[in-house]
Design a protein around this motif. Sequence first.
Motif, PDB file in Angstrom:
ATOM      1  N   LEU A 179       2.660  11.783  -2.048  1.00 41.36           N
ATOM      2  CA  LEU A 179       3.476  12.474  -1.045  1.00 41.36           C
ATOM      3  C   LEU A 179       4.578  11.568  -0.514  1.00 41.36           C
ATOM      4  CD1 LEU A 179       0.894  14.544   1.037  1.00 41.36           C
ATOM      5  CD2 LEU A 179       2.842  15.428  -0.253  1.00 41.36           C
ATOM      6  N   ASN A 180       4.243  10.306  -0.246  1.00 36.87           N
ATOM      7  CA  ASN A 180       5.263   9.365   0.229  1.00 36.87           C
ATOM      8  C   ASN A 180       6.352   9.170  -0.815  1.00 36.87           C
ATOM      9  OD1 ASN A 180       3.987   8.955   2.692  1.00 36.87           O
ATOM     10  ND2 ASN A 180       2.834   7.168   1.985  1.00 36.87           N
ATOM     11  N   LEU A 181       5.955   9.014  -2.067  1.00 39.66           N
ATOM     12  CA  LEU A 181       6.945   8.866  -3.141  1.00 39.66           C
ATOM     13  C   LEU A 181       7.829  10.109  -3.247  1.00 39.66           C
ATOM     14  CD1 LEU A 181       4.589   7.282  -5.818  1.00 39.66           C
ATOM     15  CD2 LEU A 181       6.603   6.158  -4.828  1.00 39.66           C
ATOM     16  N   HIS A 182       7.215  11.269  -3.147  1.00 40.31           N
ATOM     17  CA  HIS A 182       7.956  12.528  -3.220  1.00 40.31           C
ATOM     18  C   HIS A 182       8.984  12.634  -2.099  1.00 40.31           C
ATOM     19  CE1 HIS A 182       8.843  16.800  -2.998  1.00 40.31           C
ATOM     20  NE2 HIS A 182       8.177  16.905  -1.856  1.00 40.31           N
ATOM     21  N   ALA A 200       9.765  23.394  -9.312  1.00 40.74           N
ATOM     22  CA  ALA A 200      10.307  24.607  -8.693  1.00 40.74           C
ATOM     23  C   ALA A 200      11.433  24.278  -7.723  1.00 40.74           C
ATOM     24  CB  ALA A 200       9.190  25.364  -7.973  1.00 40.74           C
ATOM     25  N   GLU A 201      11.405  23.054  -7.181  1.00 37.87           N
ATOM     26  CA  GLU A 201      12.453  22.599  -6.256  1.00 37.87           C
ATOM     27  C   GLU A 201      13.660  22.031  -6.997  1.00 37.87           C
ATOM     28  OE1 GLU A 201      12.055  21.970  -2.407  1.00 37.87           O
ATOM     29  OE2 GLU A 201      11.056  23.839  -2.932  1.00 37.87           O
ATOM     30  N   GLY A 202      13.617  22.001  -8.317  1.00 39.35           N
ATOM     31  CA  GLY A 202      14.708  21.446  -9.108  1.00 39.35           C
ATOM     32  C   GLY A 202      14.679  19.936  -9.199  1.00 39.35           C
ATOM     33  N   LEU A 203      13.532  19.335  -8.903  1.00 35.19           N
ATOM     34  CA  LEU A 203      13.392  17.882  -8.942  1.00 35.19           C
ATOM     35  C   LEU A 203      12.649  17.468 -10.209  1.00 35.19           C
ATOM     36  CD1 LEU A 203      12.248  17.340  -5.241  1.00 35.19           C
ATOM     37  CD2 LEU A 203      14.520  16.859  -6.186  1.00 35.19           C
ATOM     38  N   ASP A 253       0.871  -1.168   0.000  1.00 27.96           N
ATOM     39  CA  ASP A 253       0.000   0.000   0.000  1.00 27.96           C
ATOM     40  C   ASP A 253       0.912   1.223   0.000  1.00 27.96           C
ATOM     41  OD1 ASP A 253      -1.770   2.028   0.385  1.00 27.96           O
ATOM     42  OD2 ASP A 253      -2.523   1.338   2.323  1.00 27.96           O
ATOM     43  N   VAL A 254       1.066   1.858  -1.149  1.00 29.98           N
ATOM     44  CA  VAL A 254       2.021   2.952  -1.286  1.00 29.98           C
ATOM     45  C   VAL A 254       1.628   4.127  -0.401  1.00 29.98           C
ATOM     46  CG1 VAL A 254       3.198   4.460  -2.942  1.00 29.98           C
ATOM     47  CG2 VAL A 254       2.515   2.166  -3.632  1.00 29.98           C
ATOM     48  N   ALA A 255       0.365   4.203  -0.014  1.00 27.04           N
ATOM     49  CA  ALA A 255      -0.059   5.263   0.900  1.00 27.04           C
ATOM     50  C   ALA A 255       0.420   5.016   2.322  1.00 27.04           C
ATOM     51  CB  ALA A 255      -1.577   5.389   0.879  1.00 27.04           C
ATOM     52  N   ASP A 256       0.919   3.801   2.586  1.00 26.42           N
ATOM     53  CA  ASP A 256       1.512   3.455   3.878  1.00 26.42           C
ATOM     54  C   ASP A 256       3.010   3.724   3.779  1.00 26.42           C
ATOM     55  OD1 ASP A 256       2.836   2.068   5.968  1.00 26.42           O
ATOM     56  OD2 ASP A 256       1.155   0.685   6.182  1.00 26.42           O
ATOM     57  N   ARG A 257       3.459   4.766   4.443  1.00 25.45           N
ATOM     58  CA  ARG A 257       4.853   5.206   4.300  1.00 25.45           C
ATOM     59  C   ARG A 257       5.845   4.102   4.653  1.00 25.45           C
ATOM     60  NH1 ARG A 257       7.308  10.431   4.365  1.00 25.45           N
ATOM     61  NH2 ARG A 257       9.480  10.369   5.055  1.00 25.45           N
ATOM     62  N   LEU A 312      17.006  10.550  -9.391  1.00 24.45           N
ATOM     63  CA  LEU A 312      16.029  10.013 -10.337  1.00 24.45           C
ATOM     64  C   LEU A 312      16.141  10.688 -11.696  1.00 24.45           C
ATOM     65  CD1 LEU A 312      12.742   9.802  -8.198  1.00 24.45           C
ATOM     66  CD2 LEU A 312      14.495   8.044  -8.540  1.00 24.45           C
ATOM     67  N   ASP A 313      15.841   9.910 -12.730  1.00 21.46           N
ATOM     68  CA  ASP A 313      15.726  10.468 -14.073  1.00 21.46           C
ATOM     69  C   ASP A 313      14.294  10.882 -14.383  1.00 21.46           C
ATOM     70  OD1 ASP A 313      18.424  10.072 -14.719  1.00 21.46           O
ATOM     71  OD2 ASP A 313      18.028   7.981 -15.278  1.00 21.46           O
ATOM     72  N   ALA A 314      13.343  10.228 -13.743  1.00 23.20           N
ATOM     73  CA  ALA A 314      11.941  10.486 -14.071  1.00 23.20           C
ATOM     74  C   ALA A 314      11.053  10.282 -12.843  1.00 23.20           C
ATOM     75  CB  ALA A 314      11.483   9.564 -15.199  1.00 23.20           C
ATOM     76  N   PHE A 315      10.076  11.157 -12.714  1.00 20.95           N
ATOM     77  CA  PHE A 315       9.070  11.056 -11.653  1.00 20.95           C
ATOM     78  C   PHE A 315       7.751  11.443 -12.316  1.00 20.95           C
ATOM     79  CE2 PHE A 315       6.548  12.385  -8.041  1.00 20.95           C
ATOM     80  CZ  PHE A 315       6.981  11.586  -6.981  1.00 20.95           C
TER      81      PHE A 315
END
Length: 564
Positions: free
Chosen positions: A238-241, A286-289, A183-187, A249-252
């Motif tokens: 948010l957890n992935l971020h 904006a954060e350069g990510l 469950d990706v929503a589970d950190r 990372l190359d891609a998000f």
Amino acid sequence: VVQEWLGDERFAGSRLVVRTEGAVGLSGEGVAVGEGVVDVVGAAVWGLVRSAQSENPGRVVLVDGVVSDADVVRVVGLGESQVVVRGGRAWVPRLVRAVAGAGAGAGAGVGSGGGGGFGSVGTVLLTGGTGLLGGVFARHLVVERGVRRLVLTSRRGLGAPGARGLVDELVGLGAEVVVEACDVADRGSLARVLDEIPGDRPLVGVVHLAGVLDDGVIGSLTPGRVEAVLRPKVEAALNLHELTRDMDLDAFILFSSAAGVLGNPGQANYAAANAFLDALASYRRAEGLPAQSLAWGPWADGGMADGLNTGDSQRMNRSGIEPLSSKQGTDLFDAAETFGEAVVVTMRMDLSAAAAQAPDALPDMFRGLVRSRPARAVDAATSGAATFRRRMAALSDEERGDQVLDLVRAHAAAILGYPGPTAIEPDRAFKELGFDSLAAVEFRNGLAQATGLHPSATLVFDYPNSRMLAQHIAEELRPDTPTDEDAIGEERVRRILQGIPLNRLRDAGLMEVLFELAGAHDEQKDSAADPESSSTEDFDEMDAESLISMALNGSGLDDATQGM
């Protein structure tokens, strides 16, 4: 707040302004770099309210920016449903065709602009990776993009339908595949999956596809229903971020939906979730990510539009939106990398079909894509209700009832996909005909536009068949006697004005109008010249009821000031 506002009949003729600051980024010609999103939570509010706007045309206005109360009045006067104010300038949303290379160099933070710099070295994570779309893009990454190691997550892992067959197929294509029940929503659960990725094949790309639906009109939503849809989209993103922000990372890539941009009716919770993803992509840039959000239109197979009924499909087709095939979707996925924008609406449209619609039948967003119809057509469309009311007023009660019944049956047939009005039996219940809450909202809006009335959101429940509804509408359209009409008009004006502070009336230049309507303008001048007059009170100190009575009754300033 939106539910209470829309559910209160006192506000039927009013508009609610929802204000945010920094919830919307600007992109396009003439926009300076750095106009990104700073309030991602506010962006979710915009998504939710956009759906409320689609369900209730003309009732709610979204404004983003630092604006005064007087500015809000002017912004609302623009007649747009969504406005962003920056540096004293007003911006409105319009879709435009994406151009390869547009927006590149604006802090993308990835190799080739948008967010898809995949390669054979490293691991790519796909959330929702065992679903139908997950399988489509897993195959595409392996076959067309050269990815050799995939981690596919889903709540059921290998227990998901078709998961084992997908793994065998990808392995046969030369890829190493790991399926995780997560469950990706589970950190904590996501952190465990990321920790298990080997150091010699580090994570280089994220594709977030996970999502669920729980559709319902704005009035039917509960906090629980909103949370259920936000969790797999928003909390997972948010957890992935947060857990990958220090990785190279190359891609998000976030799989969003055009529902968040257009505000699909009946999908306020889903629109909120996807608008958040779009904002998060802008925020990361904006954060350069690396980040790019793809706001997908409907898919022909495997997408969230699979469950659409006939009425829903026809509603979508009327706006010119067409479903995407898997091949068209993967082509757009690759093309989006070259556009350079943080958010790209990846949607297929038949612009000829869209242009054939009435001007007010299309979202404002499409005005940049579809050529406007001639002014005569626009005028005819906007004056239709007034013409209809005049025609109804000239008929006998029996004739009026018959005409309105024809109108009701025609609208019901068009929305439900019946071949024509005669297929709608006048005494058959709307529920039996196939009305759901979303169809009921569209039905209500269509009748409101045609008649100029403001029917309630519970129209098909209050009057459960065509004959009963037609009788109600015909009675509403029956001409009142002059005495009744004057009383009704006065009460409506009084109710509207009582909710407006006097200083707002003055700032908007309406105070003079009230005086002139009451025939009091000259008396105001006379009293100002006569220091002994009892009418020399400051109008700014007059209470609202006294001012309204003066304006409506034409009683003059002497009478009005007695109630001060």
